[in-house]
Design a protein around this motif. Structure first.
Motif, mmCIF file in Angstrom:
data_model
loop_
_atom_site.group_PDB
_atom_site.id
_atom_site.type_symbol
_atom_site.label_atom_id
_atom_site.label_comp_id
_atom_site.label_asym_id
_atom_site.label_seq_id
_atom_site.Cartn_x
_atom_site.Cartn_y
_atom_site.Cartn_z
ATOM 1 N N LYS A 47 0.827 -1.219 -0.213
ATOM 2 C CA LYS A 47 0.118 -0.056 0.014
ATOM 3 C C LYS A 47 0.817 1.314 0.175
ATOM 4 O O LYS A 47 0.366 2.177 -0.756
ATOM 5 C CB LYS A 47 -0.833 -0.106 1.237
ATOM 6 N N TRP A 48 1.906 1.193 0.614
ATOM 7 C CA TRP A 48 2.897 2.397 0.655
ATOM 8 C C TRP A 48 3.487 2.604 -0.668
ATOM 9 O O TRP A 48 3.741 3.598 -0.987
ATOM 10 C CB TRP A 48 3.852 2.123 1.964
ATOM 11 N N ILE A 49 4.087 1.374 -1.280
ATOM 12 C CA ILE A 49 4.722 1.429 -2.502
ATOM 13 C C ILE A 49 4.057 1.950 -3.700
ATOM 14 O O ILE A 49 4.331 2.891 -4.405
ATOM 15 C CB ILE A 49 5.484 -0.016 -2.957
ATOM 16 N N LYS A 54 4.750 6.284 -3.129
ATOM 17 C CA LYS A 54 5.156 6.601 -4.743
ATOM 18 C C LYS A 54 6.261 7.747 -5.119
ATOM 19 O O LYS A 54 6.876 7.915 -5.907
ATOM 20 C CB LYS A 54 3.739 7.019 -5.489
ATOM 21 N N PRO A 55 6.157 8.848 -4.298
ATOM 22 C CA PRO A 55 7.102 10.088 -4.403
ATOM 23 C C PRO A 55 8.328 9.662 -4.016
ATOM 24 O O PRO A 55 9.200 10.375 -4.702
ATOM 25 C CB PRO A 55 6.612 11.055 -3.694
ATOM 26 N N PRO A 60 17.211 5.810 -4.801
ATOM 27 C CA PRO A 60 18.103 4.381 -5.277
ATOM 28 C C PRO A 60 17.339 2.978 -5.099
ATOM 29 O O PRO A 60 17.228 2.265 -5.695
ATOM 30 C CB PRO A 60 19.259 4.494 -4.796
ATOM 31 N N GLY A 61 16.700 2.901 -3.814
ATOM 32 C CA GLY A 61 16.450 1.609 -3.263
ATOM 33 C C GLY A 61 14.867 1.429 -3.525
ATOM 34 O O GLY A 61 14.441 0.292 -3.545
ATOM 35 N N TYR A 62 14.216 2.420 -4.247
ATOM 36 C CA TYR A 62 12.651 2.210 -4.159
ATOM 37 C C TYR A 62 12.489 1.047 -5.295
ATOM 38 O O TYR A 62 11.486 0.266 -4.890
ATOM 39 C CB TYR A 62 12.047 3.550 -4.571
#
Length: 127
Positions: A47-49, A54-55, A60-62
Motif C-alpha cells: 500500500k505504501w509502495i 510513490k513520490p 535508489p532503493g525504491y
C-alpha cells in the motif's frame, strides 16, 4: 506523507515464512489463497509502495524494493499453489531455497530504503 513503521513491515514479511511452514506442515488453521497472496499491493508495504510512498520512487532503493516485494509475493503464492497441487516437497524446496534467499534480501533492502526515506525527509519532490 504518512510515517511508516519499517520494523513492523519487516516483521510482517519475515512472519510469512512461519505462516507458510505451518501451512505446509498442516498445523495452520489459515486458509491461504495463492491468488490473493500474489497481490503485492494489499499488505502495508505494498500500500505504501503504490500509494504514499510513490513520490519516493526517485530514491535508489525504491525500484529494487518494489520488484523484490512483488517477487516475494509471487514466490509465497507459488509455495501455496505447489502444496495445493500435492507437491509439498516442491513447496518446501521453494520455501527453503529461493523464497528464503529472496526474503532475506528483501528484508535488507527494506532497511536500506527506510534509511533513504528518513534521510530524504521532505526533500522528495511530489508530482
Amino acid at each position: 506523507m504518512e510515517s511508516m513503521n519499517w520494523m513492523e513491515i519487516i516483521s510482517a514479511h519475515v512472519m510469512w515464512k512461519q505462516r507458510l511452514t505451518a501451512y505446509l506442515a498442516g498445523t495452520s488453521q489459515e486458509a491461504l489463497d495463492p491468488e490473493t497472496i500474489k497481490l503485492d499491493d494489499r499488505c502495508a508495504l505494498g500500500k505504501w509502495i503504490y500509494g504514499d510512498g510513490k513520490p519516493m520512487n526517485v530514491l535508489p532503493g525504491y525500484e529494487e524494493v518494489r520488484t523484490l516485494h512483488a517477487t516475494f509475493h509471487q514466490n509465497a503464492a507459488q509455495v501455496v499453489s505447489l502444496h495445493l497441487a500435492g507437491d509439498t516437497a516442491g513447496a518446501e524446496a521453494l520455501l527453503n531455497g529461493d523464497y528464503s534467499r529472496l526474503s532475506e534480501k528483501l528484508k535488507h533492502r527494506i532497511l536500506g530504503l527506510s534509511n533513504q526515506v528518513k534521510s530524504a525527509g521532505d526533500g522528495i519532490p511530489r508530482f
